[in-house]
Design a protein around this motif. Structure first.
Motif, mmCIF file in Angstrom:
data_model
loop_
_atom_site.group_PDB
_atom_site.id
_atom_site.type_symbol
_atom_site.label_atom_id
_atom_site.label_comp_id
_atom_site.label_asym_id
_atom_site.label_seq_id
_atom_site.Cartn_x
_atom_site.Cartn_y
_atom_site.Cartn_z
ATOM 1 N N THR A 264 -12.064 24.057 -3.194
ATOM 2 C CA THR A 264 -12.369 23.575 -1.849
ATOM 3 C C THR A 264 -11.906 24.620 -0.831
ATOM 4 O OG1 THR A 264 -11.987 21.296 -2.546
ATOM 5 C CG2 THR A 264 -12.022 21.705 -0.178
ATOM 6 N N ILE A 265 -12.706 24.782 0.204
ATOM 7 C CA ILE A 265 -12.291 25.637 1.305
ATOM 8 C C ILE A 265 -12.606 24.907 2.609
ATOM 9 C CG2 ILE A 265 -14.475 26.900 1.510
ATOM 10 C CD1 ILE A 265 -12.772 29.427 2.031
ATOM 11 N N GLU A 266 -11.665 24.982 3.542
ATOM 12 C CA GLU A 266 -11.821 24.303 4.818
ATOM 13 C C GLU A 266 -11.474 25.258 5.951
ATOM 14 O OE1 GLU A 266 -10.171 20.021 4.724
ATOM 15 O OE2 GLU A 266 -9.109 21.040 3.089
ATOM 16 N N THR A 267 -12.200 25.125 7.045
ATOM 17 C CA THR A 267 -11.895 25.928 8.228
ATOM 18 C C THR A 267 -12.083 25.070 9.468
ATOM 19 O OG1 THR A 267 -12.404 27.982 9.411
ATOM 20 C CG2 THR A 267 -14.247 26.826 8.420
ATOM 21 N N ARG A 268 -11.228 25.293 10.435
ATOM 22 C CA ARG A 268 -11.259 24.465 11.644
ATOM 23 C C ARG A 268 -10.960 25.322 12.869
ATOM 24 N NH1 ARG A 268 -10.166 19.000 12.143
ATOM 25 N NH2 ARG A 268 -9.233 18.987 10.050
ATOM 26 N N LEU A 269 -11.851 25.254 13.854
ATOM 27 C CA LEU A 269 -11.563 25.786 15.187
ATOM 28 C C LEU A 269 -11.048 24.610 15.993
ATOM 29 C CD1 LEU A 269 -11.656 28.062 17.313
ATOM 30 C CD2 LEU A 269 -14.011 27.366 17.819
ATOM 31 N N ARG A 270 -9.751 24.624 16.247
ATOM 32 C CA ARG A 270 -9.106 23.437 16.813
ATOM 33 C C ARG A 270 -9.123 23.420 18.332
ATOM 34 N NH1 ARG A 270 -4.527 23.950 14.205
ATOM 35 N NH2 ARG A 270 -3.337 24.842 15.918
ATOM 36 N N GLU A 271 -8.947 24.601 18.924
ATOM 37 C CA GLU A 271 -8.784 24.619 20.382
ATOM 38 C C GLU A 271 -9.076 26.018 20.920
ATOM 39 O OE1 GLU A 271 -5.354 23.078 23.563
ATOM 40 O OE2 GLU A 271 -4.827 23.531 21.477
ATOM 41 N N VAL A 272 -9.760 26.071 22.058
ATOM 42 C CA VAL A 272 -9.998 27.326 22.770
ATOM 43 C C VAL A 272 -9.712 27.069 24.242
ATOM 44 C CG1 VAL A 272 -11.644 29.136 23.355
ATOM 45 C CG2 VAL A 272 -11.796 27.998 21.128
ATOM 46 N N TYR A 273 -8.848 27.879 24.839
ATOM 47 C CA TYR A 273 -8.506 27.647 26.243
ATOM 48 C C TYR A 273 -8.010 28.939 26.884
ATOM 49 C CZ TYR A 273 -3.685 27.468 24.504
ATOM 50 O OH TYR A 273 -2.486 27.772 23.902
ATOM 51 N N TRP A 274 -8.016 28.938 28.222
ATOM 52 C CA TRP A 274 -7.535 30.063 29.025
ATOM 53 C C TRP A 274 -6.149 29.764 29.563
ATOM 54 C CZ3 TRP A 274 -10.096 34.675 29.820
ATOM 55 C CH2 TRP A 274 -11.441 34.733 29.457
ATOM 56 N N THR A 275 -5.341 30.809 29.710
ATOM 57 C CA THR A 275 -4.084 30.697 30.443
ATOM 58 C C THR A 275 -4.086 31.752 31.545
ATOM 59 O OG1 THR A 275 -2.968 32.164 28.862
ATOM 60 C CG2 THR A 275 -2.737 29.790 28.510
ATOM 61 N N ASN A 276 -3.736 31.315 32.732
ATOM 62 C CA ASN A 276 -3.706 32.203 33.910
ATOM 63 C C ASN A 276 -5.047 32.879 34.165
ATOM 64 O OD1 ASN A 276 -0.938 31.620 34.166
ATOM 65 N ND2 ASN A 276 -0.408 33.303 32.779
ATOM 66 N N ASN A 277 -6.117 32.271 33.655
ATOM 67 C CA ASN A 277 -7.460 32.824 33.830
ATOM 68 C C ASN A 277 -7.534 34.274 33.348
ATOM 69 O OD1 ASN A 277 -10.141 32.364 34.579
ATOM 70 N ND2 ASN A 277 -9.860 33.381 36.560
ATOM 71 N N GLU A 278 -6.679 34.608 32.390
ATOM 72 C CA GLU A 278 -6.584 36.000 31.929
ATOM 73 C C GLU A 278 -6.572 36.109 30.412
ATOM 74 O OE1 GLU A 278 -3.631 39.905 32.528
ATOM 75 O OE2 GLU A 278 -3.098 37.938 33.385
ATOM 76 N N PHE A 279 -5.899 35.173 29.737
ATOM 77 C CA PHE A 279 -5.751 35.250 28.284
ATOM 78 C C PHE A 279 -6.540 34.109 27.633
ATOM 79 C CE2 PHE A 279 -1.758 36.914 30.080
ATOM 80 C CZ PHE A 279 -1.858 38.228 29.634
ATOM 81 N N LEU A 280 -7.378 34.485 26.671
ATOM 82 C CA LEU A 280 -8.182 33.507 25.946
ATOM 83 C C LEU A 280 -7.508 33.219 24.610
ATOM 84 C CD1 LEU A 280 -10.836 31.876 25.955
ATOM 85 C CD2 LEU A 280 -11.913 33.821 24.787
ATOM 86 N N HIS A 281 -7.215 31.942 24.364
ATOM 87 C CA HIS A 281 -6.506 31.521 23.159
ATOM 88 C C HIS A 281 -7.465 30.834 22.186
ATOM 89 C CE1 HIS A 281 -2.314 31.857 24.924
ATOM 90 N NE2 HIS A 281 -3.093 31.970 25.988
ATOM 91 N N PHE A 282 -7.405 31.251 20.922
ATOM 92 C CA PHE A 282 -8.140 30.575 19.850
ATOM 93 C C PHE A 282 -7.101 30.005 18.879
ATOM 94 C CE2 PHE A 282 -10.818 33.927 21.433
ATOM 95 C CZ PHE A 282 -12.123 33.437 21.380
ATOM 96 N N LYS A 283 -7.181 28.716 18.607
ATOM 97 C CA LYS A 283 -6.292 28.106 17.634
ATOM 98 C C LYS A 283 -7.137 27.476 16.530
ATOM 99 C CE LYS A 283 -2.237 27.149 20.491
ATOM 100 N NZ LYS A 283 -1.255 26.124 20.935
ATOM 101 N N GLY A 284 -6.765 27.753 15.295
ATOM 102 C CA GLY A 284 -7.536 27.223 14.187
ATOM 103 C C GLY A 284 -6.755 27.204 12.899
ATOM 104 N N GLU A 285 -7.418 26.703 11.857
ATOM 105 C CA GLU A 285 -6.785 26.580 10.546
ATOM 106 C C GLU A 285 -7.764 27.012 9.474
ATOM 107 O OE1 GLU A 285 -4.715 22.656 10.056
ATOM 108 O OE2 GLU A 285 -5.613 22.313 12.026
ATOM 109 N N TRP A 286 -7.219 27.390 8.351
ATOM 110 C CA TRP A 286 -7.998 27.750 7.172
ATOM 111 C C TRP A 286 -7.194 27.344 5.954
ATOM 112 C CZ3 TRP A 286 -7.174 31.024 2.995
ATOM 113 C CH2 TRP A 286 -8.307 31.350 2.228
ATOM 114 N N ALA A 287 -7.848 26.709 4.986
ATOM 115 C CA ALA A 287 -7.153 26.256 3.785
ATOM 116 C C ALA A 287 -8.052 26.423 2.581
ATOM 117 C CB ALA A 287 -6.737 24.795 3.930
ATOM 118 N N VAL A 288 -7.446 26.682 1.432
ATOM 119 C CA VAL A 288 -8.192 26.840 0.190
ATOM 120 C C VAL A 288 -7.379 26.236 -0.945
ATOM 121 C CG1 VAL A 288 -7.204 29.113 -0.342
ATOM 122 C CG2 VAL A 288 -9.470 28.498 -1.243
ATOM 123 N N LYS A 289 -8.082 25.673 -1.920
ATOM 124 C CA LYS A 289 -7.438 25.110 -3.107
ATOM 125 C C LYS A 289 -7.991 25.784 -4.347
ATOM 126 C CE LYS A 289 -6.389 20.528 -1.195
ATOM 127 N NZ LYS A 289 -4.931 20.788 -1.159
#
Length: 689
Positions: A264-289
């Motif tokens: 099994t393989i799983e991937t998740r894009l959990r959150e994308v957001y800006w801070t100070n209108n300058e830095f773009l953040h990508f938060k996610g996960e990846w898992a494999v069994k």
């Protein structure tokens, strides 16, 4: 509160507000009417623009039999073909209907609502060196060229990496429909030796929920794909499994010799957001069994990872991209926090870090995938450890490279060595050298072998010369010399090739005695781990390590150990070696098979190696390991090769050619000088503090 607010509003204000609202509603209705009547023209212009760009940038003809609105906002395309110039057809679709969001279309953005695709095919074909998909790589070349052009422009023309990443993400997310009905999709790959076929009878997205069945080579394998897609909130989740069976990718094995499978393989894009209108953040996960990998360059056996999880945060700024320190890689009980940062302005820099929390030492070894480190299998340890590594390279000043590595340990102890039987070298053992990954002969390392020479019976000049050139701080370091690693990084970066390693005598000993000669990717990491075990546990004394090292290393073709080397070159016992002979033998350790080239037909050394003698001799004299020589020759002119090995006397025309070294010896000398100067200067600074 609300009533009080209403009581303060006058009738005149209500009338004005109503008029403004009416105007806005009317304007919206007019915009909708205009957009409705202009939609066919907008569609035609959008398609024309896409066709023009594909033809100009990628040499691809996009042919569409019919294109029309089949509903208020639904576009239907029939008989769509993607035809690379002078190549076989890449893709074809009998019918595709897509609901397009109208207002984004006004600005040239294409966002999908509902998508229906029937009878679609993509065929990747390669004949000899020509393929119908090579435009992809041409596109990458175009991007690279454009980036090079931008680099030559002023700063104001540079690309904002965060904005570029945001646009790329949107271009992907906008193409994910809210609802999808895919029927009879086929992807094929064919070249001169391999043919693969992936078929998708159906794939659906219903209110964001993805379900699909994927078949490989007509039911050779069946995969299930599911997930939850919410592109408007920038959230995606996809899971691939095979109903309790292994998912394999045979194309990788047939093309690259790489066996890759997983449950099994799983991937998740959990959150994308800006801070100070300058830095773009990508938060996610990846898992494999139950990931299984087999490739001769990775390991000789199957490497099995039963369960792995990655929780990552990527941050993109105006001129940098980084994998945040909050990211975590988890394998069993081992948790590692990696950090990577790449910066483009004002100069390109690379930063890398690795950190673990304090943990049980056994958790580290239990987390190693089975089959990855054969020599460490079965080891049992106790105590606690914590590791931290930081490295930084400024490409504008590579000599300033930073590298710091630290393994803290509490009550660490090896209870059972398993396959890594490090204490075996405290007694007589058998060493088998390899050439071209084939065994040469077995060598008994111990007094039972008449060629074995105890450390005390080896010339002090030889012992000191080898220490000076290979590992000056051997008797004081813990297996690694960070200054040597920093220097090797700087040299290799400047040369754009692997020119020098940062190996210590401890590392060379482990590589020769404990590891097989299979040149796998992870072999260096395995070497580092064994060196750390040997040095941190004091399982072998420094004196014994050096004694074994001098008795097993290669000094020429089928010449192993200092006794064989002394007799082969000079017909001497190792105790009789002079300073000059010792410096010569030290000079050929990195390239033992080229040693005889240093001599002329009279048995003396060629002149190009004289600066090496002067440099190494001066260092030894400065450290009190050799008497000072005002001539700077340090025995150079007294070195004489035994007569049986001397080359024939050359004819006059060939003399100059034979005097040339087989490699750029002056460059190598500069590298050695840079390394030793940094090590000794660093040592002197520490002594003065």
């Amino acid at each position: 509160m609300f009533r009080q607010l209403l009581s303060r509003i006058t009738k005149r204000q209500l009338v004005i507000g109503g008029v403004v609202l009416g105007i806005l509603v009317l304007a919206g209705l007019i915009a909708c009417v205009v957009a409705y009547h202009k939609r066919e023209a907008l569609l035609a212009s959008t398609i024309a623009r896409i066709q023009s760009r594909m033809a100009a940038d990628y040499q691809i003809d996009l042919a569409i039999g019919k294109a029309y609105f089949s509903g208020m906002t639904t576009v239907t395309l029939e008989e769509v073909k993607v035809l690379p110039h002078d190549r076989e057809q890449l893709a074809g679709v009998e019918e595709v209907s897509v609901s397009i969001k109208l207002f984004p279309l006004l600005t040239g953005d294409v966002r999908f609502g509902r998508l229906r695709v029937h009878d679609a095919q993509i065929q990747l074909i390669k004949k000899d060196s020509i393929s119908n998909y090579d435009f992809v790589f041409k596109g990458l070349d175009t991007v690279d060229t454009a980036e090079e052009g931008l680099a030559e422009q002023p700063d104001e023309a540079s690309v904002n990496m965060a904005q570029a990443a945001n646009r790329m993400l949107n271009s992907v997310l906008y193409k994910i429909p809210e609802d999808m009905e895919l029927r009879d999709f086929i992807l094929t790959y064919r070249d001169d030796s391999i043919s693969q076929r992936i078929s998708v009878p159906n794939a659906d997205i219903d209110n964001g929920y993805l379900t699909s069945a994927v078949f490989l080579n007509d039911n050779e394998a069946a995969w299930q794909v599911s997930g939850k897609l919410n592109p408007h909130k920038r959230q995606l989740y996809v899971k691939v499994h095979a109903n309790g069976q292994k998912i394999a990718i045979p194309l990788l094995e047939r093309k690259l010799g790489l066996k890759l499978s997983f449950d099994t393989i799983e991937t998740r894009l959990r959150e994308v957001y800006w801070t100070n209108n300058e830095f773009l953040h990508f938060k996610g996960e990846w898992a494999v069994k139950n990931l299984t990998i087999n490739h001769w360059r990775i390991a000789q056996k199957d490497v099995v990872v039963p369960d792995a999880h990655v929780d990552a945060e990527v941050i993109v700024g105006n001129s940098h991209i980084e994998l945040s320190k909050t990211s975590a890689v988890t394998v069993k009980k081992l948790v590692v926090h990696p950090f990577i940062r790449y910066t483009t302005v004002p100069d390109k820099t690379y930063a890398f870090g690795l950190e673990t929390p304090e943990m049980e030492a056994q958790d580290l070894f239990d987390a190693f995938p089975k089959g990855l480190f054969e020599s460490l299998e079965g080891i049992r340890v106790s105590g606690k450890i914590q590791y931290k590594l930081d490295a930084f390279l400024d490409t504008a000043n590579p000599d300033s490279v930073q590298f710091d590595s630290n393994m803290e340990q509490k009550d660490f102890k090896v209870n059972a060595w398993g396959n890594a039987n490090i204490p075996k070298i405290n007694k007589t053992f058998v060493y088998t050298p390899y050439e071209d990954e084939k065994p040469v002969r077995d060598i008994v390392v111990g007094p039972e072998n008449p060629n074995f020479i105890p450390l005390a019976q080896i010339s002090p000049d030889l012992r000191n010369a080898i220490l000076t050139t290979e590992d000056p701080s051997f008797f004081s370091h813990n297996g690694f010399v960070e200054e040597a690693i920093r220097t090797s990084i700087a040299i290799n970066f400047k040369e754009k090739a692997f020119k020098r390693g940062g190996s210590t005598i401890s590392m060379q000993l482990v590589k020769n005695v404990f590891l097989n000669r299979n040149k796998t990717i992870v072999r260096k990491l395995e070497e580092i781990l064994i060196v750390w075990l040997m040095e941190s546990t004091r399982a072998v004394s420094k004196e014994r390590m050096y004694e074994v090292y001098l008795n097993v290393i290669e000094w020429g073709h089928n010449v192993y150990g200092i006794n064989e080397a002394a007799r082969y070159y000079f017909s001497k016992h190792p105790a009789q070696l002079t300073l000059g002979e010792s410096i010569y033998l030290a000079s050929i350790v990195p390239r033992p098979k080229t040693g005889l080239y240093s001599f002329n037909y009279e048995g003396g050394l060629k002149s190009y190696i004289a600066p090496y003698f002067s440099y190494i001799g001066n260092i030894m004299a400065r450290r009190g390991l050799a008497p000072a020589d005002s001539s700077g020759s340090y025995g150079f002119y007294a070195v004489s090769l035994r007569e049986a090995l001397r080359p024939d006397k050359p004819v006059a025309a060939d003399t100059l050619q034979l005097e040339m070294p087989p490699t750029d010896f002056e460059t190598e000398l500069q590298q050695v000088r840079g390394l030793l100067d940094r090590i000794f200067n660093s040592s002197e600074e520490e002594e003065n503090q």
